[in-house]
Design an enzyme around this catalytic site. Structure first.
Site, PDB file in Angstrom:
ATOM      1  N   GLU A 102       0.720  -0.742  -0.215  1.00 16.91           N
ATOM      2  CA  GLU A 102       0.262  -0.074  -0.150  1.00 16.91           C
ATOM      3  C   GLU A 102       0.946   0.747   0.045  1.00 16.91           C
ATOM      4  O   GLU A 102       1.398   1.277   1.168  1.00 16.91           O
ATOM      5  CB  GLU A 102      -0.630  -0.263   1.077  1.00 16.91           C
ATOM      6  CG  GLU A 102      -1.607  -1.065   0.935  1.00 16.91           C
ATOM      7  CD  GLU A 102      -2.733  -1.669   2.400  1.00 16.91           C
ATOM      8  OE1 GLU A 102      -1.709  -0.741   4.054  1.00 16.91           O
ATOM      9  OE2 GLU A 102      -3.157  -2.673   3.028  1.00 16.91           O
ATOM     10  N   LEU A 162      -5.706  -1.593  -0.316  1.00 17.16           N
ATOM     11  CA  LEU A 162      -5.848  -1.634  -0.090  1.00 17.16           C
ATOM     12  C   LEU A 162      -6.416  -3.371   0.909  1.00 17.16           C
ATOM     13  O   LEU A 162      -7.478  -3.135   1.540  1.00 17.16           O
ATOM     14  CB  LEU A 162      -6.638  -0.729   1.554  1.00 17.16           C
ATOM     15  CG  LEU A 162      -6.952  -0.220   2.714  1.00 17.16           C
ATOM     16  CD1 LEU A 162      -6.919   0.886   3.103  1.00 17.16           C
ATOM     17  CD2 LEU A 162      -6.149  -0.906   3.538  1.00 17.16           C
ATOM     18  N   GLU A 211      -3.601  -6.494   3.286  1.00 16.34           N
ATOM     19  CA  GLU A 211      -2.812  -6.805   3.381  1.00 16.34           C
ATOM     20  C   GLU A 211      -2.146  -8.700   3.485  1.00 16.34           C
ATOM     21  O   GLU A 211      -1.785  -9.254   2.907  1.00 16.34           O
ATOM     22  CB  GLU A 211      -2.259  -7.212   5.008  1.00 16.34           C
ATOM     23  CG  GLU A 211      -2.159  -5.709   6.188  1.00 16.34           C
ATOM     24  CD  GLU A 211      -3.668  -4.691   5.846  1.00 16.34           C
ATOM     25  OE1 GLU A 211      -4.937  -5.231   5.291  1.00 16.34           O
ATOM     26  OE2 GLU A 211      -3.882  -3.407   5.613  1.00 16.34           O
ATOM     27  N   GLN A 244       2.494  -1.821   5.386  1.00 14.87           N
ATOM     28  CA  GLN A 244       2.796  -0.166   6.142  1.00 14.87           C
ATOM     29  C   GLN A 244       2.770  -0.730   7.423  1.00 14.87           C
ATOM     30  O   GLN A 244       3.946   0.505   7.889  1.00 14.87           O
ATOM     31  CB  GLN A 244       0.935   0.165   5.763  1.00 14.87           C
ATOM     32  CG  GLN A 244       1.737   1.431   5.995  1.00 14.87           C
ATOM     33  CD  GLN A 244       0.028   2.520   5.206  1.00 14.87           C
ATOM     34  OE1 GLN A 244      -0.451   2.811   5.511  1.00 14.87           O
ATOM     35  NE2 GLN A 244       0.850   2.990   3.781  1.00 14.87           N
ATOM     36  N   PHE A 245       2.003  -0.783   8.652  1.00 16.89           N
ATOM     37  CA  PHE A 245       2.737  -1.767  10.002  1.00 16.89           C
ATOM     38  C   PHE A 245       2.275  -2.403  10.390  1.00 16.89           C
ATOM     39  O   PHE A 245       1.458  -3.363  10.052  1.00 16.89           O
ATOM     40  CB  PHE A 245       1.602  -0.131  11.005  1.00 16.89           C
ATOM     41  CG  PHE A 245       1.540   1.274  10.953  1.00 16.89           C
ATOM     42  CD1 PHE A 245       2.668   1.974  11.218  1.00 16.89           C
ATOM     43  CD2 PHE A 245       0.837   1.627   9.335  1.00 16.89           C
ATOM     44  CE1 PHE A 245       3.448   3.065  11.032  1.00 16.89           C
ATOM     45  CE2 PHE A 245       1.658   3.118   9.336  1.00 16.89           C
ATOM     46  CZ  PHE A 245       2.576   3.859  10.243  1.00 16.89           C
ATOM     47  N   HIS A 279       0.211   0.888  16.117  1.00 15.17           N
ATOM     48  CA  HIS A 279       1.474   1.260  15.189  1.00 15.17           C
ATOM     49  C   HIS A 279       2.871   1.217  16.484  1.00 15.17           C
ATOM     50  O   HIS A 279       4.156   1.635  15.810  1.00 15.17           O
ATOM     51  CB  HIS A 279       1.478   3.235  14.874  1.00 15.17           C
ATOM     52  CG  HIS A 279       0.245   3.152  14.019  1.00 15.17           C
ATOM     53  ND1 HIS A 279      -1.044   2.923  14.109  1.00 15.17           N
ATOM     54  CD2 HIS A 279      -0.187   3.527  12.847  1.00 15.17           C
ATOM     55  CE1 HIS A 279      -1.979   3.242  13.172  1.00 15.17           C
ATOM     56  NE2 HIS A 279      -1.253   4.072  11.663  1.00 15.17           N
TER      57      HIS A 279
END
Lengths: 326, 368
Positions: free
Chosen positions: A29, A58, A60, A82-83, A129
């Site tokens: 992403e 989007l 995962e 992304q995280f 995060h």
């Protein structure tokens, strides 16, 4: 040699591997035009095109499942989640497929993919995060789990991870993405996956850590040297799984005392494995109980309290002095 | 055994009632009492101004990262306005205006974005779930709540929010499919704001609309002008009424625009043009609604000015309160609260170790 941040060093590894090998494909992403939310893939889409640096929808699980397919067909996908807080969505693709296709096909197939993802606290981020869940991945047989601690080893380890014939989870500490610079050579440099490194030599106390926690660990080691005259032997694991115990076992056979530092929760964190190996292999050399300075067994709080949660120099010093005095 | 087309009746409609010039389609105008219209207008203005204030607080380092809602006020307020207090809402992370409407305090929003878990309210009667950051995960929770409502024979409904990017996640499709299978009283609001961080709607899915995703699961899907609060309200009310009547789920796609960055950590200049943003400015949901209310004779420039002053003072009060609370509540021990009903022994031991450590720091007066 240019001095670069870990973000730049990772970017360098990706660029050089992409130049060398057209099997290397980046996907995830916002990895294209945006260059990834931390800019690790910055400029790669301009240099290599949208087929080599692929912006995905989007999803995962979709990204990781697709990477598995690409790897099965002979490519070398490097996907970005992304995280790490969002990587549980793709957990089953790793556990059920990536880590066992070699075994399930009795060697006919392999999944040489890398899953890069930022982990850890210390950057005042939102919920999901800041966690450090390396245990999830390092508990999976068939999978490798790497956590670099600075620009130079990050670059070298990422190159090795891309070339590795097995799937590799590659955790990047957000707190050290831009915290400091190191000289990183332009020319190729690799580091073996599954090998730890001694970063400071000493005779009194063995300190074992990895990733973003290497910084407070080394700072504490300096203070111990200056204020307490304690000489520490500091080991950077670099790879969590398969775990290399040769250096830290040998070190504890010398020092007789050990301290483990990680920000992951304590129970069943990597420290549990490290201490078990010490009990198995260095039990008769131990002169004091091994200490663990870790995240607590609770969910990391929102950022106003994250510094209270994360191991810091003070907490490491406190534990180290206790180990030395017992 | 011929090869032939299967006819699948399309239930996908699109709806616009008040266009960007403020022109009204009277035949479709929903019957909303004046008081509610004005309340909605105030909530839109409050949402916008509070968003702007949050941005300035963030830029000054007084709060952390947050996801602005500017431009999406109609899309969320129109959706939640027909809900009752006994209904449930499962937001994503860009529904601040809807959360305030449902009773969340601005102080809570500031505390949460300021890094304080205290910003997650623990009010017993409050039926809204906390903000869900893992994309689309909350759709299934709303579905489960709706299933339970049906099981308990209530005529309440659950409403989930997600964005255009969320429609790519498996959880979204699983939620829609379950909703169809169980005819659950759930309303799924997709705020299609055109961007999932840097990925435009056109690259998210090849589908012409997001509303049509409902077709595959045989539930009604409707595309609505998300900057037209009358249309959003009308579509939402219709879906809610249907759900209460036992007629199942609906997917509503509100076509809107993310006027600001994804979160304050994002820089949209890297991937989209000012030209595009400016074009959407002309479709501002508040300006359009104000024109409608002025044309209706229930709002005036003077009243708007008074309202703006009033909202400004309310926000200032909330900022003052929240900052005073943040100064007071820095009790690190509290991070052990709410992990479990009862803290397990080994975690309790860690809590005690931490307590000792704090006492020691207190004595030494520093962290080094």
């Amino acid at each position: 040699m240019p001095k670069v941040t870990m973000v730049q060093a990772l970017n360098m590894a990706l660029r050089q591997e992409m130049e060398k090998d057209d099997r290397v494909i980046i996907l995830g992403e916002d990895v294209g035009l945006d260059g990834g939310v931390f800019r690790v893939t910055d400029g790669l889409v301009q240099e290599f095109g949208e087929d080599r640096s692929v912006d995905t929808p989007l999803a995962e699980s979709g990204i990781v499942g697709m990477s598995i397919g690409m790897a099965l067909y002979g490519l070398r996908p490097v996907c970005e989640i992304q995280f790490s807080g969002f990587s549980y969505h793709n957990f089953h693709q790793i556990e059920n497929h990536a880590a066992r296709l070699r075994w399930r096909s009795q060697g006919r197939f392999q999944v040489p993919m890398v899953l890069r993802t930022p982990y850890g606290g210390g950057v005042r981020a939102l919920e999901h995060h800041s966690e450090s869940r390396e245990t999830f991945w390092s508990h999976i047989p068939g999978l490798k789990m790497v956590i670099p601690s600075g620009p130079r080893n990050a670059r070298a380890l990422l190159v090795s991870a891309i070339r590795d014939p097995d799937p590799v989870i590659f955790y990047e500490g957000k707190a050290i993405y831009r915290a400091f610079r190191e000289e990183v050579p332009e020319e190729e440099e690799t580091m073996p996956i599954g090998q730890s490194q001694r970063v400071k030599e000493g005779k009194d106390l063995t300190m074992i850590s990895y990733g973003a926690m290497m910084r407070p660990t080394l700072q504490a080691a300096e203070t111990l040297q200056e204020k307490d005259g304690i000489e520490t032997d500091v080991i950077d694991l670099l790879t969590i799984s398969p775990m290399d115990d040769t250096l830290f076992v040998e070190s504890v056979q010398k020092t007789g005392r050990a301290l483990v530092v990680h920000e992951a929760p304590r129970t069943l964190g990597p420290g549990a494995e490290i201490v078990s190996r010490l009990v198995e292999k260095a039990f008769y050399y131990l002169e004091a109980p091994v200490a663990r300075v870790t995240g607590f067994d609770i969910i990391i709080p929102l950022f106003s309290r994250e510094n209270a949660y994360l191991p810091n120099v003070h907490r490491i010093l406190r534990a180290a002095r206790k180990v030395m005095s017992s | 055994m011929p090869r032939k087309k299967i006819t699948i009746p399309s239930k996908v409609e699109s709806l616009s009632i008040l266009n960007e010039k403020g022109q009204l389609d009277k035949t479709l105008e929903p019957d909303i009492p004046e008081e509610l219209l004005l309340k909605l207008h105030r909530a839109m203005v409050l949402g916008r101004r509070f968003d702007e204030r949050l941005l300035s607080l963030q830029r000054q380092g007084r709060i952390g990262t947050f996801a602005p809602i500017t431009g999406q006020e109609a899309s969320q307020l129109g959706a939640v306005a027909p809900l009752r207090d006994t209904d449930w809402m499962a937001p994503s992370f860009r529904e601040m205006a809807a959360e305030l409407w449902r009773g969340k305090a601005m102080e809570s929003v500031i505390l949460a974005y300021g890094g304080y878990n205290e910003g997650w309210p623990d009010e017993k009667e409050h039926n809204d779930l906390p903000v869900a950051i893992p994309v689309a995960s909350q759709v299934l929770h709303a579905l489960g709540i709706a299933w339970a409502m049906k099981y308990r024979q209530k005529d309440d409904v659950a409403m989930a929010f997600l964005g255009d990017g969320g429609t790519s996640e498996g959880d979204f499709h699983e939620g829609l499919n379950f909703a169809g299978v169980y005819q659950a009283p759930v309303i799924i609001i997709c705020q299609n704001n055109q961007w999932a961080i840097s990925v435009p709607r056109s690259k998210q899915t090849r589908s012409k609309t997001l509303a049509q995703k409902a077709l595959a699961y045989d539930i009604p899907g409707i595309q609505v002008d998300g900057n037209d609060i009358l249309a959003v309200y009308a579509a939402s009310k219709e879906a809610i009424d249907r759900a209460r009547a036992g007629e199942g789920a609906t997917l509503i796609e509100n076509v809107t625009y993310r006027m600001m960055m994804h979160t304050t950590a994002d820089d949209p200049k890297r991937y989209r043009t000012d030209k595009e943003v400016n074009a959407w400015k002309k479709r501002d949901p508040i300006i359009r609604f104000q024109k409608y209310l002025i044309d209706k004779g229930i709002l005036s420039d003077k009243k708007i000015n008074t309202l703006e002053e009033d909202v400004k003072a309310e926000i200032q009060g909330a900022v003052d309160n929240a900052e005073a609370m943040m100064k007071k509540t820095i009790e690190p021990m509290d991070m052990f609260n709410h992990a479990y009903e009862e803290l397990p022994p080994y975690t309790e031991q860690q809590r005690k170790e931490f307590e000792e450590e704090l006492a020691e720091i207190g004595k030494e007066g520093n962290h080094a």
